[in-house]
Design an enzyme around this catalytic site. Structure first.
Site, PDB file in Angstrom:
ATOM      1  N   CYS A  65       0.866  -1.176   0.000  1.00  0.00           N
ATOM      2  CA  CYS A  65       0.000   0.000   0.000  1.00  0.00           C
ATOM      3  C   CYS A  65       0.903   1.227   0.000  1.00  0.00           C
ATOM      4  O   CYS A  65       2.124   1.093  -0.104  1.00  0.00           O
ATOM      5  CB  CYS A  65      -1.003  -0.003   1.158  1.00  0.00           C
ATOM      6  N   HIS A  98      14.543 -13.524  12.686  1.00  0.00           N
ATOM      7  CA  HIS A  98      14.297 -13.368  14.114  1.00  0.00           C
ATOM      8  C   HIS A  98      12.836 -13.449  14.509  1.00  0.00           C
ATOM      9  O   HIS A  98      12.530 -13.786  15.657  1.00  0.00           O
ATOM     10  CB  HIS A  98      14.855 -12.033  14.603  1.00  0.00           C
TER      11      HIS A  98
END
Length: 143
Positions: A65, A98
């Site tokens: 977006c 992570h």
């Protein structure tokens, strides 16, 4: 072949189309819309794409977006989605390594098309490291 969900609002439509073409032949891409630059409400496209990743129909997802924020916020309402806002490849790599991010959001109004491709490549080709990060990821869900 890895299955990828992709969706965008009107501000991300052009990048969505370019990324889809860029991924052709390397991945199976399922397009959840939008299909033009006409103004739309991004949740109408984000929820179905996030649901497809959440259910396992698609392995990973890419959302686009203008700022990347609206689509990311919407996707993260889904219990099993970890969507990271990525504006550089290093962020995409860390999101996978992570955080085991399974979706990313890209801010089309703030990065170049070439950088968007680099971000997508890094996201799709980086694995979760597990280990000490698994315990943290396990604590994300709140129910």
């Amino acid at each position: 072949m890895k299955k990828i969900a992709i969706a965008a609002d009107h501000a991300g439509f052009e990048y969505k189309e370019l990324i889809k073409k860029y991924l052709e032949g390397k991945y199976e891409v399922q397009d959840f819309g939008t299909y033009s630059t006409d103004s739309v409400d991004y949740p109408d496209f984000v929820h179905p794409s996030a649901s497809s990743v959440e259910s396992g129909e698609n392995e990973l997802g890419i959302l686009i977006c203008g700022s990347g924020n609206g689509v990311q916020i919407t996707a993260n309402k889904h219990q099993k989605i970890r969507c990271a806002l990525c504006w550089m490849p290093e962020i995409a790599a860390l999101a996978r390594q992570h955080n085991d991010a399974n979706m990313i959001s890209i801010p089309a109004r703030f990065i170049s098309k070439e950088l968007a491709f680099e971000i997508v490549d890094k996201f799709l080709n980086t694995d979760f490291e597990g280990g000490r990060h698994q315990n943290r990821v396990d604590k994300i869900a709140f129910c």
